[in-house]
Design a protein around this motif. Structure first.
Motif, PDB file in Angstrom:
ATOM      1  N   GLY A   1       0.964  -1.406  -0.007  1.00 22.57           N
ATOM      2  CA  GLY A   1       0.068  -0.029   0.077  1.00 22.57           C
ATOM      3  C   GLY A   1       0.704   1.242   0.195  1.00 22.57           C
ATOM      4  O   GLY A   1       0.088   2.463  -0.008  1.00 22.57           O
ATOM      5  N   ASP A   2       2.291   1.207   0.026  1.00 23.95           N
ATOM      6  CA  ASP A   2       2.830   2.367  -0.015  1.00 23.95           C
ATOM      7  C   ASP A   2       2.882   3.008  -1.381  1.00 23.95           C
ATOM      8  O   ASP A   2       2.891   2.483  -2.493  1.00 23.95           O
ATOM      9  N   HIS A   3       2.946   4.363  -1.310  1.00 21.17           N
ATOM     10  CA  HIS A   3       3.091   4.948  -2.596  1.00 21.17           C
ATOM     11  C   HIS A   3       4.541   5.259  -2.817  1.00 21.17           C
ATOM     12  O   HIS A   3       5.288   5.666  -2.049  1.00 21.17           O
ATOM     13  N   ILE A   4       5.208   4.705  -3.968  1.00 17.64           N
ATOM     14  CA  ILE A   4       6.586   4.717  -4.345  1.00 17.64           C
ATOM     15  C   ILE A   4       6.722   5.458  -5.397  1.00 17.64           C
ATOM     16  O   ILE A   4       5.784   5.662  -6.467  1.00 17.64           O
ATOM     17  N   LYS A   5       8.045   5.729  -5.744  1.00 17.35           N
ATOM     18  CA  LYS A   5       8.311   6.559  -6.944  1.00 17.35           C
ATOM     19  C   LYS A   5       9.744   5.994  -7.250  1.00 17.35           C
ATOM     20  O   LYS A   5      10.502   5.568  -6.558  1.00 17.35           O
ATOM     21  N   VAL A   6      10.024   6.254  -8.556  1.00 15.51           N
ATOM     22  CA  VAL A   6      11.424   5.806  -9.002  1.00 15.51           C
ATOM     23  C   VAL A   6      11.835   7.162 -10.056  1.00 15.51           C
ATOM     24  O   VAL A   6      11.092   7.720 -10.655  1.00 15.51           O
ATOM     25  N   ARG A   7      13.097   7.531  -9.727  1.00 21.66           N
ATOM     26  CA  ARG A   7      13.644   8.561 -10.561  1.00 21.66           C
ATOM     27  C   ARG A   7      13.798   8.110 -12.001  1.00 21.66           C
ATOM     28  O   ARG A   7      14.295   6.880 -12.307  1.00 21.66           O
ATOM     29  N   ARG A   8      13.588   8.991 -13.009  1.00 19.27           N
ATOM     30  CA  ARG A   8      13.665   8.516 -14.496  1.00 19.27           C
ATOM     31  C   ARG A   8      14.683   9.682 -15.258  1.00 19.27           C
ATOM     32  O   ARG A   8      14.553  10.788 -14.553  1.00 19.27           O
TER      33      ARG A   8
ATOM     34  N   PHE B   1      17.111  12.003 -12.991  1.00 20.88           N
ATOM     35  CA  PHE B   1      16.439  12.816 -12.211  1.00 20.88           C
ATOM     36  C   PHE B   1      15.593  14.031 -12.843  1.00 20.88           C
ATOM     37  O   PHE B   1      15.183  14.714 -12.042  1.00 20.88           O
ATOM     38  N   LEU B   2      15.185  13.914 -13.966  1.00 23.53           N
ATOM     39  CA  LEU B   2      14.490  14.892 -14.469  1.00 23.53           C
ATOM     40  C   LEU B   2      12.967  14.993 -14.235  1.00 23.53           C
ATOM     41  O   LEU B   2      12.478  15.722 -13.912  1.00 23.53           O
ATOM     42  N   TYR B   3      12.476  13.487 -13.833  1.00 27.37           N
ATOM     43  CA  TYR B   3      11.273  13.370 -13.120  1.00 27.37           C
ATOM     44  C   TYR B   3      10.998  12.168 -12.369  1.00 27.37           C
ATOM     45  O   TYR B   3      11.998  11.367 -12.556  1.00 27.37           O
ATOM     46  N   ALA B   4      10.143  11.875 -11.829  1.00 29.57           N
ATOM     47  CA  ALA B   4       9.843  10.639 -10.977  1.00 29.57           C
ATOM     48  C   ALA B   4       8.528   9.960 -11.599  1.00 29.57           C
ATOM     49  O   ALA B   4       7.480  10.569 -12.044  1.00 29.57           O
ATOM     50  N   HIS B   5       8.834   8.694 -11.755  1.00 28.37           N
ATOM     51  CA  HIS B   5       7.367   7.796 -12.207  1.00 28.37           C
ATOM     52  C   HIS B   5       6.981   7.092 -10.645  1.00 28.37           C
ATOM     53  O   HIS B   5       7.621   6.568  -9.787  1.00 28.37           O
ATOM     54  N   HIS B   6       5.405   7.167 -10.692  1.00 27.77           N
ATOM     55  CA  HIS B   6       4.941   6.858  -9.334  1.00 27.77           C
ATOM     56  C   HIS B   6       4.104   5.716  -9.486  1.00 27.77           C
ATOM     57  O   HIS B   6       3.348   5.236 -10.532  1.00 27.77           O
ATOM     58  N   GLY B   7       3.978   5.016  -8.320  1.00 25.43           N
ATOM     59  CA  GLY B   7       2.883   3.943  -8.396  1.00 25.43           C
ATOM     60  C   GLY B   7       2.743   3.458  -7.002  1.00 25.43           C
ATOM     61  O   GLY B   7       3.158   4.058  -5.982  1.00 25.43           O
ATOM     62  N   ILE B   8       2.070   2.301  -6.815  1.00 25.00           N
ATOM     63  CA  ILE B   8       1.289   1.735  -5.492  1.00 25.00           C
ATOM     64  C   ILE B   8       1.946   0.541  -5.296  1.00 25.00           C
ATOM     65  O   ILE B   8       1.806  -0.627  -6.409  1.00 25.00           O
TER      66      ILE B   8
ATOM     67  N   SER C   1      -4.745   7.190   3.583  1.00 25.71           N
ATOM     68  CA  SER C   1      -5.491   5.998   3.783  1.00 25.71           C
ATOM     69  C   SER C   1      -4.888   4.783   4.202  1.00 25.71           C
ATOM     70  O   SER C   1      -3.921   4.721   3.871  1.00 25.71           O
ATOM     71  N   PRO C   2      -5.428   3.872   4.965  1.00 28.25           N
ATOM     72  CA  PRO C   2      -4.959   2.622   5.244  1.00 28.25           C
ATOM     73  C   PRO C   2      -4.517   1.785   4.037  1.00 28.25           C
ATOM     74  O   PRO C   2      -5.174   1.942   2.919  1.00 28.25           O
ATOM     75  N   PRO C   3      -3.589   0.999   4.139  1.00 26.87           N
ATOM     76  CA  PRO C   3      -3.091   0.041   3.058  1.00 26.87           C
ATOM     77  C   PRO C   3      -4.534  -0.622   2.242  1.00 26.87           C
ATOM     78  O   PRO C   3      -4.344  -0.762   1.041  1.00 26.87           O
ATOM     79  N   ASP C   4      -5.440  -1.329   2.896  1.00 24.28           N
ATOM     80  CA  ASP C   4      -6.336  -2.101   2.470  1.00 24.28           C
ATOM     81  C   ASP C   4      -7.181  -0.971   1.299  1.00 24.28           C
ATOM     82  O   ASP C   4      -7.587  -1.488   0.331  1.00 24.28           O
ATOM     83  N   ILE C   5      -7.459   0.401   1.897  1.00 25.30           N
ATOM     84  CA  ILE C   5      -8.323   1.339   0.865  1.00 25.30           C
ATOM     85  C   ILE C   5      -7.409   1.705  -0.207  1.00 25.30           C
ATOM     86  O   ILE C   5      -7.840   1.837  -1.483  1.00 25.30           O
ATOM     87  N   THR C   6      -5.976   1.885   0.086  1.00 20.95           N
ATOM     88  CA  THR C   6      -5.287   2.276  -0.908  1.00 20.95           C
ATOM     89  C   THR C   6      -5.061   1.258  -1.838  1.00 20.95           C
ATOM     90  O   THR C   6      -5.069   1.624  -3.147  1.00 20.95           O
ATOM     91  N   ILE C   7      -4.953  -0.061  -1.507  1.00 19.34           N
ATOM     92  CA  ILE C   7      -4.628  -0.952  -2.546  1.00 19.34           C
ATOM     93  C   ILE C   7      -6.347  -1.376  -3.325  1.00 19.34           C
ATOM     94  O   ILE C   7      -6.169  -1.612  -4.594  1.00 19.34           O
ATOM     95  N   ALA C   8      -7.304  -1.216  -2.750  1.00 24.93           N
ATOM     96  CA  ALA C   8      -8.429  -1.220  -3.228  1.00 24.93           C
ATOM     97  C   ALA C   8      -8.981  -0.195  -4.331  1.00 24.93           C
ATOM     98  O   ALA C   8      -9.238  -0.654  -5.203  1.00 24.93           O
ATOM     99  N   ARG C   9      -8.483   1.106  -4.137  1.00 23.98           N
ATOM    100  CA  ARG C   9      -8.461   2.199  -5.052  1.00 23.98           C
ATOM    101  C   ARG C   9      -7.702   1.727  -6.301  1.00 23.98           C
ATOM    102  O   ARG C   9      -8.050   2.039  -7.430  1.00 23.98           O
ATOM    103  N   ALA C  10      -6.486   1.249  -6.108  1.00 25.91           N
ATOM    104  CA  ALA C  10      -5.640   0.957  -7.139  1.00 25.91           C
ATOM    105  C   ALA C  10      -5.923  -0.005  -7.813  1.00 25.91           C
ATOM    106  O   ALA C  10      -6.194  -0.101  -9.324  1.00 25.91           O
ATOM    107  N   LEU C  11      -6.624  -1.154  -7.233  1.00 28.79           N
ATOM    108  CA  LEU C  11      -7.154  -2.352  -8.149  1.00 28.79           C
ATOM    109  C   LEU C  11      -8.439  -1.810  -9.009  1.00 28.79           C
ATOM    110  O   LEU C  11      -8.688  -2.329 -10.043  1.00 28.79           O
ATOM    111  N   GLU C  12      -9.260  -1.060  -8.099  1.00 38.65           N
ATOM    112  CA  GLU C  12     -10.539  -0.628  -8.903  1.00 38.65           C
ATOM    113  C   GLU C  12     -10.375   0.118 -10.147  1.00 38.65           C
ATOM    114  O   GLU C  12     -11.015   0.358 -11.225  1.00 38.65           O
TER     115      GLU C  12
END
Length: 140
Positions: free
Chosen positions: A4-11, A14-21, A67-78
């Protein structure tokens, strides 16, 4: 990193970051679109290694309500397979922030718009200064 963490990786250096759950099972839900490759972009679930593309995952820490991890995950999957990517209004950071907080926001876009506005204001100031100098020279 945790489920459920919001993570990012530099691209791009370091010009920008790509984000995901982080889904907690070695996969990440994120927008497939990135700058210059957003045509047909969709919310997808990919292996963490594919998301990182050799980069390092950074957990995005937030102040305030998240949001708690379960809600974060549910939003991502929806949202899986959803499209309508827009670099300024609906990008990977907007998506991951919405999953984590319930609000769409992109600090990268906000910073880019501030820089662009500064460039425009600076350009207008220089043009006004040059025009003023020409006007003064012409009226002498």
């Amino acid at each position: 990193m945790a489920r459920g963490d919001h993570i990012k990786v530099r691209r791009c250096g370091f010009l920008y970051a790509h984000h995901g759950i982080d889904m907690g099972d070695g996969t990440v839900v994120h927008f497939s679109g990135e700058p210059l490759r957003w045509r047909g972009a969709r919310i997808c679930r990919t292996p963490l290694e594919d998301f990182l593309r050799g980069g390092r995952a950074i957990v995005v820490r937030r102040r305030g309500a998240v949001s708690p991890p379960d809600i974060t995950i549910a939003r991502a999957l929806e949202a899986l397979s959803a499209g309508e990517y827009c670099v300024f209004r609906n990008n990977c950071e907007h998506f991951a922030t919405w999953c984590k907080t319930g609000r769409r926001h992109s600090g990268q876009v906000r910073r880019a718009l501030h820089v662009a506005a500064g460039i425009v204001v600076g350009g207008v100031a220089v043009a006004a200064h040059v025009a003023g100098k020409r006007w003064q020279a012409g009226s002498s």
